[in-house]
Design a protein around this motif. Structure first.
Motif, PDB file in Angstrom:
ATOM      1  N   PHE A 253       0.833  -1.205   0.000  1.00  0.00           N
ATOM      2  CA  PHE A 253       0.000   0.000   0.000  1.00  0.00           C
ATOM      3  C   PHE A 253       0.870   1.258   0.000  1.00  0.00           C
ATOM      4  N   LEU A 254       1.870   1.291   0.850  1.00  0.00           N
ATOM      5  CA  LEU A 254       2.768   2.452   0.913  1.00  0.00           C
ATOM      6  C   LEU A 254       3.525   2.627  -0.391  1.00  0.00           C
ATOM      7  N   LYS A 255       4.023   1.527  -0.912  1.00  0.00           N
ATOM      8  CA  LYS A 255       4.883   1.555  -2.097  1.00  0.00           C
ATOM      9  C   LYS A 255       4.116   1.896  -3.371  1.00  0.00           C
ATOM     10  N   ASN A 256       2.902   1.387  -3.490  1.00  0.00           N
ATOM     11  CA  ASN A 256       2.173   1.510  -4.751  1.00  0.00           C
ATOM     12  C   ASN A 256       1.092   2.584  -4.760  1.00  0.00           C
ATOM     13  N   ASP A 257       0.506   2.872  -3.597  1.00  0.00           N
ATOM     14  CA  ASP A 257      -0.634   3.789  -3.558  1.00  0.00           C
ATOM     15  C   ASP A 257      -0.343   5.075  -2.783  1.00  0.00           C
ATOM     16  N   TYR A 258       0.075   4.895  -1.522  1.00  0.00           N
ATOM     17  CA  TYR A 258       0.185   6.053  -0.636  1.00  0.00           C
ATOM     18  C   TYR A 258       1.245   7.039  -1.119  1.00  0.00           C
ATOM     19  N   ILE A 259       2.358   6.516  -1.593  1.00  0.00           N
ATOM     20  CA  ILE A 259       3.448   7.417  -1.988  1.00  0.00           C
ATOM     21  C   ILE A 259       3.060   8.290  -3.177  1.00  0.00           C
ATOM     22  N   LYS A 260       2.150   7.792  -4.013  1.00  0.00           N
ATOM     23  CA  LYS A 260       1.705   8.589  -5.160  1.00  0.00           C
ATOM     24  C   LYS A 260       0.945   9.835  -4.724  1.00  0.00           C
ATOM     25  N   LYS A 261       0.325   9.749  -3.550  1.00  0.00           N
ATOM     26  CA  LYS A 261      -0.431  10.883  -3.009  1.00  0.00           C
ATOM     27  C   LYS A 261       0.394  11.693  -2.012  1.00  0.00           C
ATOM     28  N   GLY A 262       1.632  11.271  -1.794  1.00  0.00           N
ATOM     29  CA  GLY A 262       2.476  11.956  -0.819  1.00  0.00           C
ATOM     30  C   GLY A 262       2.638  13.429  -1.145  1.00  0.00           C
ATOM     31  N   ARG A 263       2.666  14.250  -0.091  1.00  0.00           N
ATOM     32  CA  ARG A 263       2.776  15.692  -0.283  1.00  0.00           C
ATOM     33  C   ARG A 263       4.164  16.093  -0.780  1.00  0.00           C
ATOM     34  N   THR A 264       4.189  17.099  -1.617  1.00  0.00           N
ATOM     35  CA  THR A 264       5.468  17.709  -2.001  1.00  0.00           C
ATOM     36  C   THR A 264       5.838  18.809  -1.011  1.00  0.00           C
ATOM     37  N   SER A 265       4.854  19.320  -0.254  1.00  0.00           N
ATOM     38  CA  SER A 265       5.139  20.322   0.777  1.00  0.00           C
ATOM     39  C   SER A 265       5.767  19.639   1.982  1.00  0.00           C
ATOM     40  N   SER A 266       6.596  20.373   2.695  1.00  0.00           N
ATOM     41  CA  SER A 266       7.325  19.798   3.829  1.00  0.00           C
ATOM     42  C   SER A 266       6.659  20.082   5.161  1.00  0.00           C
ATOM     43  N   GLY A 267       5.976  21.223   5.271  1.00  0.00           N
ATOM     44  CA  GLY A 267       5.403  21.638   6.546  1.00  0.00           C
ATOM     45  C   GLY A 267       3.980  21.164   6.745  1.00  0.00           C
ATOM     46  N   ILE A 268       3.537  21.193   7.995  1.00  0.00           N
ATOM     47  CA  ILE A 268       2.203  20.715   8.349  1.00  0.00           C
ATOM     48  C   ILE A 268       1.121  21.646   7.833  1.00  0.00           C
ATOM     49  N   GLU A 269       1.463  22.850   7.413  1.00  0.00           N
ATOM     50  CA  GLU A 269       0.477  23.742   6.827  1.00  0.00           C
ATOM     51  C   GLU A 269      -0.096  23.177   5.525  1.00  0.00           C
ATOM     52  N   GLY A 270       0.535  22.099   5.024  1.00  0.00           N
ATOM     53  CA  GLY A 270       0.053  21.473   3.800  1.00  0.00           C
ATOM     54  C   GLY A 270      -1.161  20.584   3.991  1.00  0.00           C
ATOM     55  N   ILE A 271      -1.609  20.376   5.226  1.00  0.00           N
ATOM     56  CA  ILE A 271      -2.825  19.582   5.462  1.00  0.00           C
ATOM     57  C   ILE A 271      -3.959  20.528   5.866  1.00  0.00           C
ATOM     58  N   PRO A 272      -5.207  20.088   5.822  1.00  0.00           N
ATOM     59  CA  PRO A 272      -6.317  20.944   6.266  1.00  0.00           C
ATOM     60  C   PRO A 272      -6.116  21.415   7.703  1.00  0.00           C
ATOM     61  N   ASN A 273      -6.377  22.722   7.933  1.00  0.00           N
ATOM     62  CA  ASN A 273      -6.222  23.340   9.260  1.00  0.00           C
ATOM     63  C   ASN A 273      -4.803  23.179   9.805  1.00  0.00           C
ATOM     64  N   LYS A 275      -2.252  25.247   9.914  1.00  0.00           N
ATOM     65  CA  LYS A 275      -1.747  26.344  10.735  1.00  0.00           C
ATOM     66  C   LYS A 275      -2.267  26.248  12.163  1.00  0.00           C
ATOM     67  N   GLU A 276      -3.561  25.987  12.294  1.00  0.00           N
ATOM     68  CA  GLU A 276      -4.160  25.857  13.624  1.00  0.00           C
ATOM     69  C   GLU A 276      -3.588  24.649  14.366  1.00  0.00           C
ATOM     70  N   PHE A 277      -3.343  23.586  13.616  1.00  0.00           N
ATOM     71  CA  PHE A 277      -2.756  22.396  14.238  1.00  0.00           C
ATOM     72  C   PHE A 277      -1.347  22.694  14.754  1.00  0.00           C
ATOM     73  N   TYR A 278      -0.568  23.455  13.987  1.00  0.00           N
ATOM     74  CA  TYR A 278       0.784  23.788  14.441  1.00  0.00           C
ATOM     75  C   TYR A 278       0.751  24.662  15.685  1.00  0.00           C
ATOM     76  N   ASP A 279      -0.173  25.620  15.731  1.00  0.00           N
ATOM     77  CA  ASP A 279      -0.315  26.441  16.937  1.00  0.00           C
ATOM     78  C   ASP A 279      -0.619  25.570  18.150  1.00  0.00           C
ATOM     79  N   TYR A 280      -1.466  24.578  17.942  1.00  0.00           N
ATOM     80  CA  TYR A 280      -1.791  23.639  19.016  1.00  0.00           C
ATOM     81  C   TYR A 280      -0.556  22.843  19.436  1.00  0.00           C
ATOM     82  N   GLN A 281       0.200  22.361  18.457  1.00  0.00           N
ATOM     83  CA  GLN A 281       1.390  21.566  18.755  1.00  0.00           C
ATOM     84  C   GLN A 281       2.426  22.382  19.526  1.00  0.00           C
ATOM     85  N   ILE A 282       2.558  23.660  19.187  1.00  0.00           N
ATOM     86  CA  ILE A 282       3.484  24.528  19.926  1.00  0.00           C
ATOM     87  C   ILE A 282       3.063  24.606  21.389  1.00  0.00           C
ATOM     88  N   LYS A 283       1.777  24.852  21.621  1.00  0.00           N
ATOM     89  CA  LYS A 283       1.289  24.943  22.999  1.00  0.00           C
ATOM     90  C   LYS A 283       1.473  23.625  23.725  1.00  0.00           C
TER      91      LYS A 283
END
Length: 595
Positions: A253-273, A275-283
């Motif tokens: 699954f990882l090799k054939n499917d999931y990696i094809k959808k893997g993000r090219t962005s490096s930061g967590i701002e690349g997923i829905p919400n 920025k808010e999630f990162y603020d939470y993680q900092i706290k």
């Protein structure tokens, strides 16, 4: 040792409870008794909800259990659990509680609120990564040399049951990852690449070479031949018919499917919400209200300060090039790579301990009873792991373990070994974690509670104690300490850069290489670690700076009344707590000590 424990107990009574009389269980008010019953009930429910934590505590009641942490049913159960205890806490007025009980109330309030908030961010859609997730913990337990016991036939049967439930979780992880792909919750491709061989290693090979077969190889001779045969067959069947197919399925699954959808962005701002999630993680990880930008600027300031200290060491050893070339010189200096066998690395850490042991009593008059060991990190996770400490069991039967990855002993660089031992072992995590567990004044739920800003802040703070402990006599070892501190300062810049300023993985790697002496391979692993768990890397420096700030304040305000042993007792005596509670406690101690 009995005298030390008595001293510690008396100290806690005198300081933690201020001027309160020492209340025995018989003399406690009905409100206090009910409050402590509530804390016990919370702890018991926590262990049942997270039996892996119970196993690491040395509580064997749930060693056969592995809840499906990803199921909607479990998530709702968790949320209800935290909400229930928040409501119960509101029933208790601070005026009815001792100082120690008020601290427990504040800690539990933080714990419930921060964990409840975490469920807003759909973390179940990202259940796996290359470093932090529970499948790696299960691999470590499967080795037979970690926290899960394999001493009795019942122990072996417990593991079979736990693995059966774990495989349900693994199947659910795939379902959640499929859902996450459709909704935009997916890991960066560079992390997925590192996960693939972790599953491939267990999906391939023979049954007897499989990691999950390890307990059979360690089976006690005292078992009857009938039990040996039955367990060997049961483990072989489980590996052949359940574990290998499950890992092979995830691998494909990882090799054939999931990696094809893997993000090219490096930061967590690349997923829905994101920025808010990162603020939470900092706290969550710093236990502060600092913003990403404040932390980024603090990191830049700390990097500049440490660079100036590094320049002094470079001059001391007579190196003529610039600092960046000195980093490369240190990385590739064969004199700093003296070992040919992994055991030599382990032996060197024990030698460091012997060297510093005579000086410890100058800084600490309370030491843990729990033993510790140094071990090589298991092969299946060695290539993507950092050095780490695993706490021993509460009953002291299982020692704390300092794990050291040695993927290639011939390139193992010793430059940071003294600082690393101080941080991970003594007087770092081993002292901090063991004293917390052994503290008779703490309720059960606080004995193994961990807040990264406190625990990692303490670990980084202890690296600064090297000269006081007779270490860092070699300028390269002092440079190693500066390098480790620089590494944590860089984290403030890089973690916030990745997750709040649009930095790429490559920019983060280059910034690290430009400012520290760690190998490129090590830097890549670290940057990918930050990508997998946003905010965690911030906790070290934030916690260290707070402890240093409090020590400086106490030294200045107490003058000749200041005793370093007592300061360390104060920091350690209430175990892991959020930094704002630690600051309040130390400020209160300073005022009392003045009188």
């Amino acid at each position: 040792m009995k005298k030390t424990l008595l001293t510690f107990t008396l100290f806690l009574i005198l300081v933690s409870c201020k001027n309160e009389p020492n209340k025995t269980n018989e003399s406690k008010s009905p409100i206090s008794v009910n409050f402590n019953k509530m804390l016990t009930a919370y702890s018991e429910e926590e262990l049942k909800l997270n039996p892996i934590d119970a196993t690491y505590r040395g509580d064997e009641r749930y060693n056969n259990s592995f809840p499906n942490f990803l199921s909607n049913e479990y998530i709702n159960q968790r949320k209800a659990h935290y909400a229930k205890y928040l409501n119960q806490l509101n029933e208790y007025d601070d005026s009815d509680l001792s100082e120690s009980e008020k601290m427990s109330k504040e800690v539990l309030k933080w714990e419930c609120e921060i964990n409840l908030k975490g469920y807003d961010f759909k973390q179940e859609y990202l259940p796996l990564d290359q470093m932090w997730t529970v499948n790696l913990v299960m691999g470590q337990l499967a080795s037979g040399s970690a926290a899960q016991p394999f001493k009795t036939v019942k122990d072996y049967q417990n593991w079979l049951q736990r693995v059966n439930e774990y495989l349900v979780w693994l199947a659910t992880a795939k379902e959640k990852m499929n859902e996450g792909m459709a909704l935009g919750y997916v890991l960066p491709k560079s992390l997925i690449v590192k996960m693939i061989p972790q599953f491939e290693a267990i999906a391939e090979g023979t049954v007897t070479s499989n990691l999950f077969y390890s307990p059979i190889k360690l089976m006690p001779e005292s078992f009857s031949e009938k039990d040996k045969k039955a367990l060997t067959e049961a483990y072989s069947n489980q590996i052949q018919n359940q574990i290998i197919p499950a890992y092979a399925d995830m691998y494909l699954f990882l090799k054939n499917d999931y990696i094809k959808k893997g993000r090219t962005s490096s930061g967590i701002e690349g997923i829905p919400n994101g920025k808010e999630f990162y603020d939470y993680q900092i706290k969550k990880y710093t236990t502060t209200t600092m913003t990403a930008d404040e932390i980024h600027q603090l990191g830049l300031k700390e990097v500049a300060r440490i660079l100036s200290e590094m320049e002094k060491v470079k001059s001391e050893v007579g190196y003529k090039g610039d600092l960046k070339s000195f980093f490369n010189y240190v990385r590739t200096n064969k004199e700093l790579m003296p070992f040919t066998k992994p055991q030599q690395v382990i032996d060197n850490f024990y030698a460091i301990y012997e060297k510093m042991k005579p000086q410890l009593e100058k800084l600490f008059d309370v030491v843990p009873k729990s033993k510790f060991e140094v071990k090589r990190t298991e092969a299946f996770r060695e290539n993507s792991s950092s050095a780490e400490y695993n706490l021993g069991s509460i009953d002291g039967k299982r020692p704390g373990v300092f794990y050291v990855p040695i993927p290639d002993v011939k390139t193992y660089n010793t430059v940071s070994d003294e600082a690393l031992f101080l941080h991970e072992a003594i007087p770092g995590h081993h002292y901090q974690g063991s004293l917390q567990q052994e503290n008779p004044e703490l309720p059960d739920f606080r004995k193994t509670l961990t807040y990264s800003a406190y625990a990692e802040g303490w670990g980084l703070y202890t690296e600064s104690l090297g000269k006081e402990l007779g270490l860092y006599t070699n300028p390269y070892q002092y440079f190693g300490m500066l390098s480790m501190e620089m590494h944590r300062a860089i984290r403030l810049v890089v973690d916030t850069g990745l997750h709040s300023k649009g930095w790429t993985r490559e920019k983060a790697i280059q910034y690290s290489l430009d400012n520290e002496a760690q190998s490129e391979e090590g830097v890549i692993s670290e940057v990918e670690r930050y990508m997998a768990n946003p905010g965690q890397a911030l906790s070290y420096k934030i916690g260290q700076l707070k402890i240093l700030e409090l020590r400086a304040k106490a030294t200045k305000e107490l003058g000749n009344k200041f005793e370093i042993k007592q300061f360390h007792n104060q920091v350690l005596s209430t175990g892991c707590i959020p930094l704002y509670l630690l600051e309040g406690k130390i400020n209160n101690w300073i005022e009392i000590s003045k009188k």
